[in-house]
Write a protein that holds these residues in place. Sequence first.
Motif, PDB file in Angstrom:
ATOM      1  N   ASP A 100       0.835  -1.212   0.000  1.00 33.21           N
ATOM      2  CA  ASP A 100       0.000   0.000   0.000  1.00 33.21           C
ATOM      3  C   ASP A 100       0.866   1.256   0.000  1.00 33.21           C
ATOM      4  N   PHE A 101       1.940   1.257   0.781  1.00 33.79           N
ATOM      5  CA  PHE A 101       2.835   2.419   0.816  1.00 33.79           C
ATOM      6  C   PHE A 101       3.544   2.598  -0.524  1.00 33.79           C
ATOM      7  N   ILE A 102       4.048   1.518  -1.073  1.00 30.87           N
ATOM      8  CA  ILE A 102       4.811   1.601  -2.326  1.00 30.87           C
ATOM      9  C   ILE A 102       3.919   2.092  -3.470  1.00 30.87           C
ATOM     10  N   ARG A 103       2.675   1.623  -3.521  1.00 33.73           N
ATOM     11  CA  ARG A 103       1.753   2.016  -4.593  1.00 33.73           C
ATOM     12  C   ARG A 103       1.061   3.339  -4.332  1.00 33.73           C
ATOM     13  N   GLY A 104       0.977   3.735  -3.080  1.00 30.25           N
ATOM     14  CA  GLY A 104       0.180   4.899  -2.705  1.00 30.25           C
ATOM     15  C   GLY A 104       0.854   6.236  -2.962  1.00 30.25           C
ATOM     16  N   THR A 105       0.072   7.276  -2.733  1.00 34.97           N
ATOM     17  CA  THR A 105       0.535   8.651  -2.864  1.00 34.97           C
ATOM     18  C   THR A 105       1.252   9.059  -1.584  1.00 34.97           C
ATOM     19  N   VAL A 106       2.339   9.781  -1.725  1.00 34.93           N
ATOM     20  CA  VAL A 106       3.044  10.303  -0.556  1.00 34.93           C
ATOM     21  C   VAL A 106       2.284  11.526  -0.057  1.00 34.93           C
ATOM     22  N   THR A 107       1.916  11.498   1.227  1.00 33.43           N
ATOM     23  CA  THR A 107       1.175  12.617   1.811  1.00 33.43           C
ATOM     24  C   THR A 107       2.099  13.625   2.485  1.00 33.43           C
ATOM     25  N   GLY A 108       3.276  13.152   2.872  1.00 37.09           N
ATOM     26  CA  GLY A 108       4.217  14.002   3.584  1.00 37.09           C
ATOM     27  C   GLY A 108       4.315  13.656   5.060  1.00 37.09           C
ATOM     28  N   ASP A 109       3.293  13.024   5.627  1.00 37.79           N
ATOM     29  CA  ASP A 109       3.316  12.613   7.030  1.00 37.79           C
ATOM     30  C   ASP A 109       4.311  11.464   7.176  1.00 37.79           C
ATOM     31  N   VAL A 110       5.404  11.702   7.888  1.00 34.37           N
ATOM     32  CA  VAL A 110       6.475  10.717   7.968  1.00 34.37           C
ATOM     33  C   VAL A 110       6.007   9.388   8.563  1.00 34.37           C
ATOM     34  N   THR A 111       4.930   9.402   9.346  1.00 32.08           N
ATOM     35  CA  THR A 111       4.436   8.151   9.915  1.00 32.08           C
ATOM     36  C   THR A 111       3.701   7.281   8.887  1.00 32.08           C
ATOM     37  N   GLU A 112       3.549   7.781   7.668  1.00 29.87           N
ATOM     38  CA  GLU A 112       2.977   6.938   6.615  1.00 29.87           C
ATOM     39  C   GLU A 112       3.972   5.874   6.156  1.00 29.87           C
ATOM     40  N   VAL A 113       5.252   6.070   6.443  1.00 22.36           N
ATOM     41  CA  VAL A 113       6.292   5.112   6.061  1.00 22.36           C
ATOM     42  C   VAL A 113       6.198   3.915   6.999  1.00 22.36           C
ATOM     43  N   PRO A 114       6.022   2.705   6.454  1.00 23.04           N
ATOM     44  CA  PRO A 114       5.952   1.522   7.309  1.00 23.04           C
ATOM     45  C   PRO A 114       7.173   1.437   8.228  1.00 23.04           C
ATOM     46  N   GLY A 115       6.903   1.227   9.505  1.00 21.24           N
ATOM     47  CA  GLY A 115       7.979   1.132  10.489  1.00 21.24           C
ATOM     48  C   GLY A 115       8.199   2.406  11.282  1.00 21.24           C
ATOM     49  N   ILE A 116       7.608   3.520  10.830  1.00 17.25           N
ATOM     50  CA  ILE A 116       7.770   4.782  11.550  1.00 17.25           C
ATOM     51  C   ILE A 116       6.478   5.107  12.288  1.00 17.25           C
ATOM     52  N   GLY A 117       6.597   5.136  13.596  1.00 19.36           N
ATOM     53  CA  GLY A 117       5.480   5.537  14.451  1.00 19.36           C
ATOM     54  C   GLY A 117       5.801   6.878  15.084  1.00 19.36           C
ATOM     55  N   PRO A 118       4.991   7.311  16.037  1.00 14.33           N
ATOM     56  CA  PRO A 118       5.211   8.612  16.678  1.00 14.33           C
ATOM     57  C   PRO A 118       6.585   8.755  17.340  1.00 14.33           C
ATOM     58  N   ALA A 119       7.066   7.705  18.007  1.00 18.07           N
ATOM     59  CA  ALA A 119       8.372   7.789  18.683  1.00 18.07           C
ATOM     60  C   ALA A 119       9.502   7.958  17.665  1.00 18.07           C
ATOM     61  N   ALA A 120       9.458   7.202  16.575  1.00 20.20           N
ATOM     62  CA  ALA A 120      10.486   7.324  15.539  1.00 20.20           C
ATOM     63  C   ALA A 120      10.403   8.687  14.852  1.00 20.20           C
ATOM     64  N   ALA A 121       9.196   9.167  14.621  1.00 21.86           N
ATOM     65  CA  ALA A 121       9.022  10.483  13.989  1.00 21.86           C
ATOM     66  C   ALA A 121       9.651  11.575  14.850  1.00 21.86           C
ATOM     67  N   LYS A 122       9.486  11.452  16.154  1.00 24.25           N
ATOM     68  CA  LYS A 122      10.067  12.437  17.071  1.00 24.25           C
ATOM     69  C   LYS A 122      11.597  12.395  17.006  1.00 24.25           C
ATOM     70  N   LYS A 123      12.167  11.204  16.935  1.00 23.34           N
ATOM     71  CA  LYS A 123      13.625  11.063  16.836  1.00 23.34           C
ATOM     72  C   LYS A 123      14.144  11.627  15.524  1.00 23.34           C
ATOM     73  N   LEU A 124      13.421  11.387  14.438  1.00 23.31           N
ATOM     74  CA  LEU A 124      13.840  11.910  13.132  1.00 23.31           C
ATOM     75  C   LEU A 124      13.802  13.442  13.106  1.00 23.31           C
ATOM     76  N   ALA A 125      12.874  14.019  13.847  1.00 21.60           N
ATOM     77  CA  ALA A 125      12.711  15.470  13.856  1.00 21.60           C
ATOM     78  C   ALA A 125      13.773  16.182  14.693  1.00 21.60           C
ATOM     79  N   CYS A 126      14.565  15.429  15.439  1.00 25.57           N
ATOM     80  CA  CYS A 126      15.633  16.035  16.242  1.00 25.57           C
ATOM     81  C   CYS A 126      16.818  16.379  15.344  1.00 25.57           C
ATOM     82  N   GLY A 127      17.529  17.400  15.725  1.00 26.05           N
ATOM     83  CA  GLY A 127      18.717  17.799  14.984  1.00 26.05           C
ATOM     84  C   GLY A 127      18.559  19.187  14.410  1.00 26.05           C
ATOM     85  N   GLU A 128      19.567  19.571  13.677  1.00 23.33           N
ATOM     86  CA  GLU A 128      19.570  20.891  13.062  1.00 23.33           C
ATOM     87  C   GLU A 128      19.856  20.764  11.577  1.00 23.33           C
TER      88      GLU A 128
END
Length: 143
Positions: free
Chosen positions: A36-64
Amino acid sequence: FFLIIKTTRNKELLTMSDAQGYDPKRSRVNDDTMADFIRGTVTGDVTEVPGIGPAAAKKLACGEGDEKVTNTYQLIGKFLMLKGPDEDDNKVESMEHCEKFWYWLQDKGISAHRSAIVKAVACKVNGLFPGVYDPDLYDDDDE
């Protein structure tokens, strides 16, 4: 066989490639979810990527700067940035590319579902740029 990977913080990691690193067989994401992810449209919400939940999204958003990833487009962009060239200006091949992304995710603090995230992004990007990811490289002869 050992592989040296430079992380985003210029740390070198010496790993045994069969003990750690990207392995699509370690992806625990349901095949339908991945498709579904591979065939679907990218919405921009990083949690749409299989394997990324809220905790992972928060970690990805860290940094500069370029290290801060807050949407799917930036994550795909980071994946493509790791395509190369390597230190010797050589093309980065598919397996090394996936390893680099896996270790970048590890460096960002992502501790779960890294292989699923790599597989999802690599397959999605391969649909846009055929040849970026070659799943046949990971086939075992003993299956």
